[in-house]
Design a protein around this motif. Structure first.
Motif, short mmCIF file in Angstrom:
data_model
loop_
_atom_site.label_atom_id
_atom_site.label_comp_id
_atom_site.label_asym_id
_atom_site.label_seq_id
_atom_site.Cartn_x
_atom_site.Cartn_y
_atom_site.Cartn_z
N GLY A 25 -2.36 -2.53 -9.32
CA GLY A 25 -2.42 -2.09 -7.94
C GLY A 25 -3.71 -2.48 -7.23
N ALA A 26 -4.76 -2.71 -8.00
CA ALA A 26 -6.05 -3.08 -7.41
C ALA A 26 -6.13 -4.56 -7.04
CB ALA A 26 -7.17 -2.73 -8.38
N ILE A 27 -5.18 -5.36 -7.50
CA ILE A 27 -5.21 -6.81 -7.27
C ILE A 27 -4.72 -7.12 -5.85
CG2 ILE A 27 -4.29 -9.04 -8.00
CD1 ILE A 27 -3.85 -7.78 -10.79
N PRO A 28 -5.51 -7.87 -5.06
CA PRO A 28 -5.04 -8.27 -3.73
C PRO A 28 -3.73 -9.04 -3.82
CG PRO A 28 -7.39 -8.70 -3.95
CD PRO A 28 -6.88 -8.32 -5.32
N PHE A 29 -2.86 -8.82 -2.87
CA PHE A 29 -1.53 -9.42 -2.75
C PHE A 29 -0.52 -8.83 -3.73
CE2 PHE A 29 -4.32 -12.70 -0.96
CZ PHE A 29 -3.77 -12.80 0.31
N VAL A 30 -0.95 -8.03 -4.69
CA VAL A 30 -0.04 -7.31 -5.58
C VAL A 30 0.01 -5.87 -5.09
CG1 VAL A 30 0.40 -6.55 -7.94
CG2 VAL A 30 -0.51 -8.83 -7.53
N GLU A 31 -1.13 -5.24 -5.02
CA GLU A 31 -1.36 -3.94 -4.41
C GLU A 31 -0.38 -2.85 -4.83
OE1 GLU A 31 -2.71 -4.31 -0.34
OE2 GLU A 31 -2.69 -6.48 -0.57
N SER A 32 -0.26 -1.83 -4.01
CA SER A 32 0.56 -0.67 -4.39
C SER A 32 2.05 -0.99 -4.41
CB SER A 32 0.30 0.51 -3.45
OG SER A 32 0.75 0.24 -2.14
N TYR A 33 2.49 -1.90 -3.56
CA TYR A 33 3.93 -2.15 -3.48
C TYR A 33 4.45 -2.86 -4.72
CZ TYR A 33 1.94 -6.19 -0.94
OH TYR A 33 1.19 -7.25 -0.54
N VAL A 42 8.86 -1.45 -15.91
CA VAL A 42 8.38 -1.36 -17.28
C VAL A 42 8.81 -0.04 -17.95
CG1 VAL A 42 6.23 -1.14 -18.61
CG2 VAL A 42 6.45 -2.93 -16.93
N GLY A 43 9.09 0.95 -17.14
CA GLY A 43 9.53 2.23 -17.70
C GLY A 43 8.59 3.38 -17.48
N VAL A 44 7.52 3.15 -16.73
CA VAL A 44 6.64 4.26 -16.37
C VAL A 44 7.43 5.16 -15.43
CG1 VAL A 44 4.47 4.86 -15.20
CG2 VAL A 44 4.59 2.79 -16.60
N PRO A 45 7.37 6.47 -15.61
CA PRO A 45 8.09 7.35 -14.68
C PRO A 45 7.72 7.01 -13.23
CG PRO A 45 7.20 8.62 -16.50
CD PRO A 45 6.65 7.22 -16.62
N PRO A 46 8.71 6.96 -12.32
CA PRO A 46 8.45 6.52 -10.94
C PRO A 46 7.28 7.22 -10.26
CG PRO A 46 10.79 6.68 -11.31
CD PRO A 46 10.13 7.23 -12.54
N ALA A 47 7.18 8.52 -10.37
CA ALA A 47 6.07 9.23 -9.71
C ALA A 47 4.72 8.76 -10.26
CB ALA A 47 6.23 10.74 -9.88
N ALA A 48 4.64 8.58 -11.57
CA ALA A 48 3.39 8.12 -12.19
C ALA A 48 3.10 6.67 -11.81
CB ALA A 48 3.46 8.27 -13.70
N ALA A 49 4.12 5.83 -11.77
CA ALA A 49 3.94 4.42 -11.41
C ALA A 49 3.44 4.30 -9.97
CB ALA A 49 5.25 3.65 -11.58
N ILE A 50 4.06 5.04 -9.07
CA ILE A 50 3.65 5.00 -7.66
C ILE A 50 2.23 5.53 -7.51
CG2 ILE A 50 4.11 5.96 -5.37
CD1 ILE A 50 7.15 5.89 -6.20
N ALA A 51 1.95 6.68 -8.12
CA ALA A 51 0.61 7.27 -8.01
C ALA A 51 -0.47 6.35 -8.58
CB ALA A 51 0.58 8.63 -8.72
N ALA A 52 -0.20 5.73 -9.72
CA ALA A 52 -1.18 4.85 -10.34
C ALA A 52 -1.43 3.60 -9.49
CB ALA A 52 -0.73 4.45 -11.74
#
Length: 159
Positions: A25-33, A42-52
């Protein structure tokens, strides 16, 4: 690149994958989206993936905002303003037309949020407003793509 970032996150132990998503998420052009989408895939729970992904993107964007603000303050101190280039004038007109909120919310469709933030600060935009609207935009884009990825994963897996 998507495959590489996905493979990186998958290579981490399950309990650490959220950290991989934050780094992505910290990488420019990749970011939060894209970070949130990769996390969901990858299988991270959605709330945790979005928050991270959102947290990683916010940290890197704030670093750029505060860094550019500090540099700008030192550069313009006691200096005569110079005539901007035609390209910079064009970008400034767009900034003047849409404001900090518009550029923050629409910006990720064109440029990385970190670049957009730095440009707005260089134009003399309020650091406080840029921080607020960039955080709003990062959360909105991360949520949108995280939810869409979750829906896509659910449809494909037949849940």
């Amino acid at each position: 690149m998507f495959e590489t970032l996905t493979a990186f996150t998958e290579s981490l132990p399950t309990w650490l994958q959220w950290l991989g998503v934050a780094l992505i998420g910290a990488i420019p052009f990749v970011e939060s989206y894209l970070g949130s989408a990769i996390g969901v895939f990858v299988g991270v729970p959605p709330a945790a993936a979005i928050a991270a992904a959102v947290a990683g993107n916010i940290v890197s964007t704030l670093a750029v905002i505060f860094g550019v603000h500090s540099i700008r303050r030192r550069v313009v101190a006691g200096r005569e303003p110079e005539r901007p280039s035609p390209r910079r004038e064009r970008i400034r007109r767009l900034f003047d037309r849409y404001g900090v909120a518009g550029v923050s919310l629409i910006g990720p469709t064109v440029l990385a949020g970190q670049i957009t933030s730095g440009m707005m600060i260089s134009f003399g935009a309020s650091r406080r407003l840029v921080v607020i609207w960039q955080i709003v935009a990062i959360i909105a884009w991360g949520l949108l793509f995280g939810v869409l990825a979750t829906i896509g994963v659910d449809l494909v897996s037949g849940r």
